[in-house]
Scaffold this motif. Structure first.
Motif: not given
Length: 132
Positions: A44-54, A82-86, A99-103, A110-115
């Motif tokens: 079966s092909k499915v569409l999955l949901n993954i919560k950003p906080l997870a 201020e508190i969370l960053s996407s 979604l992680i704590a900004t701290t 973290l920087k764009p293009a980083q593995k």
């Protein structure tokens, strides 16, 4: 909410508990479910949901971890709050959000293009829709 297309490659059942093997762009994922729809089967092909906080992130992590899903990803974009960053991630052509704590973002530098590695518990993935 991240939505990811995948194909079910295996289903292991023990009473009401199900462990699904999934494949997304050549990457293996695991999903744990207590309730499984009768029309969901291997292939079966499915569409999955993954919560950003997870979606946890790791950089230069070594050793064993209990997360079923450990994906090599690339940082796409970062929206610092201020508190969370996407943190938008690319796993091949598939996009995920964390979604992680900004701290934590600043501590990890973290920087764009980083593995980095994305960590997702099997119990934090759900099926949004059966596609075929």
């Amino acid at each position: 909410m991240s939505q990811v297309q995948a194909m079910i490659t295996s289903i292991t059942e023990n009473k009401t508990l199900h462990m699904l093997g999934l494949e997304c762009e050549g990457k293996a994922l695991k999903m744990l479910s207590l309730d499984l729809n009768a029309n969901i089967k291997v292939g079966s092909k499915v569409l999955l949901n993954i919560k950003p906080l997870a979606v946890g992130l790791g950089k230069d992590v070594s050793g064993s971890l209990s997360f079923s899903n450990q994906l090599s990803v690339e940082v796409d974009t970062i929206e610092e709050g201020e508190i969370l960053s996407s943190v938008q991630l690319l796993c091949g052509h598939t996009k995920l959000e964390s979604l992680i704590a900004t701290t934590a973002l600043k501590k990890m530098d973290l920087k764009p293009a980083q593995k980095i590695t994305a960590y997702i518990r099997a119990s934090e993935i759900s099926i949004a829709e059966v596609l075929s």
